[in-house]
Enzyme design. Sequence first.
Site, PDB file in Angstrom:
ATOM      1  N   ARG A 236       0.873  -1.168   0.000  1.00 26.47           N
ATOM      2  CA  ARG A 236       0.000   0.000   0.000  1.00 26.47           C
ATOM      3  C   ARG A 236       0.912   1.220   0.000  1.00 26.47           C
ATOM      4  NH1 ARG A 236      -3.504  -2.509  -1.677  1.00 26.47           N
ATOM      5  NH2 ARG A 236      -5.535  -3.018  -0.786  1.00 26.47           N
ATOM      6  N   GLU A 265      -2.451   7.938  -3.820  1.00 29.83           N
ATOM      7  CA  GLU A 265      -3.029   7.332  -5.011  1.00 29.83           C
ATOM      8  C   GLU A 265      -4.410   7.905  -5.347  1.00 29.83           C
ATOM      9  OE1 GLU A 265      -2.108   3.175  -4.714  1.00 29.83           O
ATOM     10  OE2 GLU A 265      -3.900   2.679  -5.854  1.00 29.83           O
ATOM     11  N   HIS A 283      -1.323   0.399 -10.040  1.00 27.54           N
ATOM     12  CA  HIS A 283      -1.957  -0.548  -9.112  1.00 27.54           C
ATOM     13  C   HIS A 283      -2.524  -1.764  -9.866  1.00 27.54           C
ATOM     14  CE1 HIS A 283      -3.807  -0.683  -4.849  1.00 27.54           C
ATOM     15  NE2 HIS A 283      -3.661  -1.910  -5.314  1.00 27.54           N
TER      16      HIS A 283
HETATM   17  P1  NAP Z   1      -1.002 -11.366   4.934  1.00 27.75           P
HETATM   18  O1  NAP Z   1      -0.963 -12.800   4.535  1.00 27.75           O
HETATM   19  O2  NAP Z   1      -1.838 -10.933   6.071  1.00 27.75           O
HETATM   20  O3  NAP Z   1       0.520 -10.921   5.165  1.00 27.75           O
HETATM   21  C1  NAP Z   1       0.910  -9.734   5.747  1.00 27.75           C
HETATM   22  C2  NAP Z   1       2.239  -9.966   6.450  1.00 27.75           C
HETATM   23  O4  NAP Z   1       2.739  -8.703   6.888  1.00 27.75           O
HETATM   24  C3  NAP Z   1       2.098 -10.882   7.655  1.00 27.75           C
HETATM   25  O5  NAP Z   1       3.116 -11.851   7.634  1.00 27.75           O
HETATM   26  C4  NAP Z   1       2.260  -9.913   8.815  1.00 27.75           C
HETATM   27  O6  NAP Z   1       2.884 -10.462   9.960  1.00 27.75           O
HETATM   28  C5  NAP Z   1       3.182  -8.866   8.222  1.00 27.75           C
HETATM   29  N1  NAP Z   1       3.081  -7.606   8.961  1.00 27.75           N
HETATM   30  C6  NAP Z   1       1.964  -6.959   9.349  1.00 27.75           C
HETATM   31  N2  NAP Z   1       2.285  -5.827  10.001  1.00 27.75           N
HETATM   32  C7  NAP Z   1       3.637  -5.773  10.021  1.00 27.75           C
HETATM   33  C8  NAP Z   1       4.562  -4.867  10.561  1.00 27.75           C
HETATM   34  N3  NAP Z   1       4.150  -3.771  11.212  1.00 27.75           N
HETATM   35  N4  NAP Z   1       5.873  -5.125  10.405  1.00 27.75           N
HETATM   36  C9  NAP Z   1       6.281  -6.234   9.769  1.00 27.75           C
HETATM   37  N5  NAP Z   1       5.452  -7.151   9.232  1.00 27.75           N
HETATM   38  C10 NAP Z   1       4.146  -6.916   9.370  1.00 27.75           C
HETATM   39  O7  NAP Z   1      -1.476 -10.477   3.701  1.00 27.75           O
HETATM   40  P2  NAP Z   1      -1.221 -10.734   2.138  1.00 27.75           P
HETATM   41  O8  NAP Z   1      -2.353 -11.500   1.570  1.00 27.75           O
HETATM   42  O9  NAP Z   1       0.165 -11.224   1.934  1.00 27.75           O
HETATM   43  O10 NAP Z   1      -1.365  -9.225   1.589  1.00 27.75           O
HETATM   44  C11 NAP Z   1      -0.472  -8.216   2.015  1.00 27.75           C
HETATM   45  C12 NAP Z   1      -0.914  -6.854   1.545  1.00 27.75           C
HETATM   46  O11 NAP Z   1      -0.653  -6.713   0.172  1.00 27.75           O
HETATM   47  C13 NAP Z   1      -2.420  -6.575   1.644  1.00 27.75           C
HETATM   48  O12 NAP Z   1      -2.803  -6.185   2.946  1.00 27.75           O
HETATM   49  C14 NAP Z   1      -2.630  -5.489   0.625  1.00 27.75           C
HETATM   50  O13 NAP Z   1      -2.591  -4.208   1.220  1.00 27.75           O
HETATM   51  C15 NAP Z   1      -1.458  -5.671  -0.337  1.00 27.75           C
HETATM   52  N6  NAP Z   1      -1.939  -6.053  -1.683  1.00 27.75           N
HETATM   53  C16 NAP Z   1      -1.664  -5.262  -2.743  1.00 27.75           C
HETATM   54  C17 NAP Z   1      -2.129  -5.624  -3.999  1.00 27.75           C
HETATM   55  C18 NAP Z   1      -1.868  -4.784  -5.212  1.00 27.75           C
HETATM   56  O14 NAP Z   1      -2.714  -4.768  -6.101  1.00 27.75           O
HETATM   57  N7  NAP Z   1      -0.743  -4.111  -5.321  1.00 27.75           N
HETATM   58  C19 NAP Z   1      -2.869  -6.800  -4.171  1.00 27.75           C
HETATM   59  C20 NAP Z   1      -3.112  -7.588  -3.062  1.00 27.75           C
HETATM   60  C21 NAP Z   1      -2.656  -7.214  -1.811  1.00 27.75           C
HETATM   61  P3  NAP Z   1       2.149 -11.373  11.047  1.00 27.75           P
HETATM   62  O15 NAP Z   1       2.614 -12.753  10.719  1.00 27.75           O
HETATM   63  O16 NAP Z   1       2.676 -10.878  12.353  1.00 27.75           O
HETATM   64  O17 NAP Z   1       0.673 -11.160  10.893  1.00 27.75           O
END
Ligand code: NAP
Length: 316
Positions: A236, A265, A283
């Site tokens: 993000r 954005e 995006h």
């Molecule tokens: P996820 O499985 O929940 O993974 C997020 C990871 O980030 C988890 O391992 C979490 O750790 C870690 N995290 C959270 N807060 C943190 C912090 N303060 N410091 C360090 N690590 C931290 O989510 P995901 O499915 O991989 O998606 C991740 C993000 O990608 C989404 O939330 C979204 O905003 C973004 N995204 C972007 C697009 C795009 O179109 N560009 C598409 C899809 C998603 P824990 O193990 O402690 O929970």
Amino acid sequence: MKLLISRALPDSVMAAAKARFDVTTRPTTQPMSHDECVAALREQDIVLPTLGDAFTARAFAEAGTPRCRLLANFGVGYNHIDVGAARAAGVAVTNTPGAVTDATADVALTLMLMTARRAGEGERLVRVGGWQGWHPTQMLGLHVTGKTVGIVGMGRIGQAIAKRCHYGFGMDVVFYNRSPKPVDLPARQLATLAEVMAAADAVIVAVPGGAETHHLLDAEAFAAMQRHAIFVNIARGDVVDEAALIAALRAGQLAGAGLDVYEFEPAVPDALKAIENVVLLPHLGTAALEVREAMGRMALDNCIAQAEGRALPNPV
Ligand code: NAP
């Protein structure tokens, strides 16, 4: 049951939604305004919002006791919804985890390779007729094979990126994650963000947005990077202090950046556009029809579970 779909979804998803619900779809691709969010909470049974539809604490407060019982978000990231305020108002929130993982990891790799190998710059050169032919020292970039990738946020998408980098490009993987994270590939979790920034030839950010990660990547983080290293953000926009990134790029503290998301954005600073060694995508993380259909089906499954009084498949 009344279902508001905030932005039109692929045809197959719209047809499935209309077969099950009394659907209203907004005739615009722009995010919902504050007033629209308030009205939707008051008038709809379920809302299917998406990126940028700001269901803030203020919106819940103004809505009073909402008719709406579920925000079935289209997307895994839900930082545009105040989940605490939703919960307090008795509104459940769901998202679409998993459906987005591979596509978003693919865009991370697209950005890593384009940035490392100066593909944006090269494409622009060809298009303006500026290419004068191959020569041995033309547009030399960073060779990623065998290098070290540093993943910030080793969740579903972080791990999918790590696998592509390790098994596809023979890269070593280091990562920074909020909590200890065992993963099923060779990868080392480092104690601090600074260690990952310093160790990596390519840093890729995959943490969720929100207050906890706001400006996680700041001037200090960029100062820790190696000067030949590149930075990629598919998470993000506000996870990155964009002004600090621009300053670091201008100062040569890193070799380039690949961005799919932006702090304000869809505004992209002219300063970023003016830097050649930056790849800028609009995006595109999940922008493939079958992925958007899978996300839509998942969001709809949550709506149907809500309508039938069953447990929600993907609560956040
Ligand atoms: P996820 O499985 O929940 O993974 C997020 C990871 O980030 C988890 O391992 C979490 O750790 C870690 N995290 C959270 N807060 C943190 C912090 N303060 N410091 C360090 N690590 C931290 O989510 P995901 O499915 O991989 O998606 C991740 C993000 O990608 C989404 O939330 C979204 O905003 C973004 N995204 C972007 C697009 C795009 O179109 N560009 C598409 C899809 C998603 P824990 O193990 O402690 O929970």
